[in-house]
Design an enzyme around this catalytic site. Structure first.
Site, PDB file in Angstrom:
ATOM      1  N   ASP A  65     -18.374  27.042 -11.065  1.00 42.01           N
ATOM      2  CA  ASP A  65     -17.924  26.817  -9.695  1.00 42.01           C
ATOM      3  C   ASP A  65     -16.628  27.565  -9.376  1.00 42.01           C
ATOM      4  O   ASP A  65     -15.543  27.132  -9.755  1.00 42.01           O
ATOM      5  CB  ASP A  65     -17.723  25.296  -9.499  1.00 42.01           C
ATOM      6  CG  ASP A  65     -17.220  24.968  -8.110  1.00 42.01           C
ATOM      7  OD1 ASP A  65     -16.739  23.827  -7.909  1.00 42.01           O
ATOM      8  OD2 ASP A  65     -17.300  25.847  -7.221  1.00 42.01           O
ATOM      9  N   ASP A 119     -17.622  30.848  -3.083  1.00 39.04           N
ATOM     10  CA  ASP A 119     -17.754  29.568  -3.781  1.00 39.04           C
ATOM     11  C   ASP A 119     -19.144  29.368  -4.384  1.00 39.04           C
ATOM     12  O   ASP A 119     -20.062  28.859  -3.726  1.00 39.04           O
ATOM     13  CB  ASP A 119     -17.441  28.432  -2.798  1.00 39.04           C
ATOM     14  CG  ASP A 119     -17.482  27.068  -3.467  1.00 39.04           C
ATOM     15  OD1 ASP A 119     -17.259  26.058  -2.764  1.00 39.04           O
ATOM     16  OD2 ASP A 119     -17.748  27.004  -4.688  1.00 39.04           O
TER      17      ASP A 119
END
Ligand SMILES: Cc1nn(C)c(C)c1CC(=O)Nc1ccccn1
Length: 328
Positions: A33, A216
């Site tokens: 992430d 992201d």
């Protein structure tokens, strides 16, 4: 010896890409992430019901694990999910890249969304200034690894419905076409963040003055301001906001226009309409959920999640820092 490597990233239900990660000799499937800075794992400290259907890390079974006395962590993500627990260090290996003494955050509480997800935890690849460990903030896996890499960079290759990869230390020419275009990154907020002040729907340009975006990989969709979302779905026959689904849906047969977003002051990244059909909302296959949705109340911010990476190879280069992108 340089520790450059490429770790396979497997799509799990199209929602997330999981990477098999070795933590103290135990294999866990982690969600890499770039939008957060904590490496946390499901652990034996969780309730039995929270552990169900997950690989869990047992610190007692690792000969290299060391508890970090008095350290705790607590993270809440933008979608309201979260986790918290205690901290230690251990040897973490991803692909062929190993970090000794990596901070490993053991969850003793996780929100319901994580119990239902397929991952066994997250490996944060944002900047370390948003790591939540207290009283002593800890570094990300990449921050610790970068000195051992040929170049202080990693890259995300996340094709739709196919195995992807996270490349550490070098750009993998097999994972992109054309040349990589770069934009400077403002890391002060902890994200791989850059200005993204206009977009195009099917070729028509619209401005989003003062808006920035973050790259992201831990977010599934492309999240952008309401104005852009309505402009996009106004161009889709039969599209409407579905309160029950919590987003825009449309007939699965609809033809979707391309969506281009400006990256920094350089070029646009164009996401083909076909990649904006995220998934059917039910088994009838009649109605589909859109891959572009509202970012909600976070003013001035767009979130370029996996829908973006399904079209573009993303290069996260600490030299700069800068973000690079090239068509897959
Ligand atoms: C999905 C979403 N909605 N809103 C407003 C934001 C800010 C997001 C992004 C987000 O929360 N990503 C996430 C969630 C869990 C784990 C890692 N990243």
């Amino acid at each position: 010896k340089r520790q450059d490597s490429s770790a396979p990233a497997s799509p799990s239900g199209g929602v997330e890409y999981l990477v098999e990660t070795d933590v103290g000799g135990q294999k866990l499937n982690l969600d890499f992430d770039t939008g957060s800075g904590d490496l946390w794992v499901f652990s034996t400290s969780l309730s039995a019901s929270s552990q169900a259907n997950h690989h869990v890390f047992n610190p007692s079974s690792s000969s290299t694990y060391k508890a970090m006395s008095g350290a705790t962590w607590r993270i809440i993500y933008g979608d309201g999910s979260g986790a918290s627990g205690t901290v230690g260090t251990d040897t973490v290996t991803v692909g062929g890249t190993t970090v000794k003494g990596q901070a490993v955050e053991l969850a003793n509480r996780v929100s319901a969304q994580f119990v239902q997800d397929a991952n066994d935890g997250l490996l944060g690849l944002s900047f370390s200034n948003i790591n939540t460990v207290r009283p002593t903030q800890q570094k990300t896996f990449f921050d610790n690894a970068k000195s051992s890499l040929t170049k202080p960079l990693f890259a995300a290759y996340l094709p739709l419905n196919a195995n992807g990869a996270y490349d550490f230390g070098a750009i993998n020419a097999r994972h992109h076409t054309g040349s990589v275009a770069y934009t400077d990154v403002d890391s002060s907020g902890g994200f791989w963040q850059f200005p993204s002040t206009s977009y195009k729907v099917g070729g028509t340009k619209h401005s989003l003055s003062g808006v920035s975006a973050i790259a992201d990989t831990g977010t599934t969709l492309l999240l952008i301001a309401d104005a852009a979302v309505t402009t996009y779905y106004d161009a889709v026959q039969g599209a409407s906001f579905d309160n029950q689904q919590g987003g825009y849906t449309f007939p699965c047969s609809a033809s979707l226009p391309d969506f281009a977003v400006r990256i920094g002051s350089t070029n646009y990244a164009t996401i083909p309409g076909s990649l904006i059909n995220f998934a059917p909302i039910d088994n009838s296959g009649r109605t589909c959920f859109g891959g572009i949705q509202s970012v909600g109340q976070i003013a001035g911010m767009s979130i370029y999640g996996d829908v973006f990476f399904n079209a573009y190879y993303g290069v996260f280069d600490d030299a700069g820092p800068r973000f690079g992108f090239a068509p897959i």
